[in-house]
Design a protein around this motif. Sequence first.
Motif, PDB file in Angstrom:
ATOM      1  N   UNK A  47      54.393  36.232  51.278  1.00  0.00           N
ATOM      2  CA  UNK A  47      52.995  36.409  51.668  1.00  0.00           C
ATOM      3  C   UNK A  47      52.401  37.540  50.821  1.00  0.00           C
ATOM      4  N   UNK A  48      51.532  37.153  49.906  1.00  0.00           N
ATOM      5  CA  UNK A  48      50.888  38.156  49.045  1.00  0.00           C
ATOM      6  C   UNK A  48      49.388  37.896  49.001  1.00  0.00           C
ATOM      7  N   UNK A  49      48.671  38.959  48.789  1.00  0.00           N
ATOM      8  CA  UNK A  49      47.205  38.886  48.732  1.00  0.00           C
ATOM      9  C   UNK A  49      46.693  39.605  47.481  1.00  0.00           C
ATOM     10  N   UNK A  50      47.357  39.404  46.363  1.00  0.00           N
ATOM     11  CA  UNK A  50      47.032  40.142  45.144  1.00  0.00           C
ATOM     12  C   UNK A  50      45.575  39.958  44.728  1.00  0.00           C
ATOM     13  N   UNK A  51      45.098  38.731  44.712  1.00  0.00           N
ATOM     14  CA  UNK A  51      43.719  38.488  44.267  1.00  0.00           C
ATOM     15  C   UNK A  51      42.705  39.107  45.226  1.00  0.00           C
ATOM     16  N   UNK A  52      42.977  38.995  46.525  1.00  0.00           N
ATOM     17  CA  UNK A  52      42.058  39.558  47.509  1.00  0.00           C
ATOM     18  C   UNK A  52      42.036  41.077  47.446  1.00  0.00           C
ATOM     19  N   UNK A  53      43.221  41.678  47.250  1.00  0.00           N
ATOM     20  CA  UNK A  53      43.314  43.134  47.131  1.00  0.00           C
ATOM     21  C   UNK A  53      42.578  43.594  45.879  1.00  0.00           C
ATOM     22  N   UNK A  54      42.801  42.902  44.782  1.00  0.00           N
ATOM     23  CA  UNK A  54      42.122  43.245  43.525  1.00  0.00           C
ATOM     24  C   UNK A  54      40.605  43.159  43.698  1.00  0.00           C
TER      25      UNK A  54
END
Length: 81
Positions: A47-54
């Motif tokens: 579960x990752x949210x890299x794009x949302x965090x960026x």
Amino acid sequence: MTEHVDAEITRQAEELAAELIVLTERRDAAEARARELLTAEDHKAGVTYAQEIFAAKQEKLMLETEMEITRRRRVRLLMPQ
């Protein structure tokens, strides 16, 4: 004429101060969203949210830039002529 100019400067300064408050709230919300997404990530479970965090961090930086521009406009407006 001077009273009219002073009243206009005061009105514009108040508008810029109100805009700063809104920008600060939006920046804080973007920062909180980035923190929430970071804590919600679970790399072991995939579960990752890299794009949302960026995107949230980019929004925060953009808002900080807008805040600085607004602050400088207000200071320049209130400088003695």
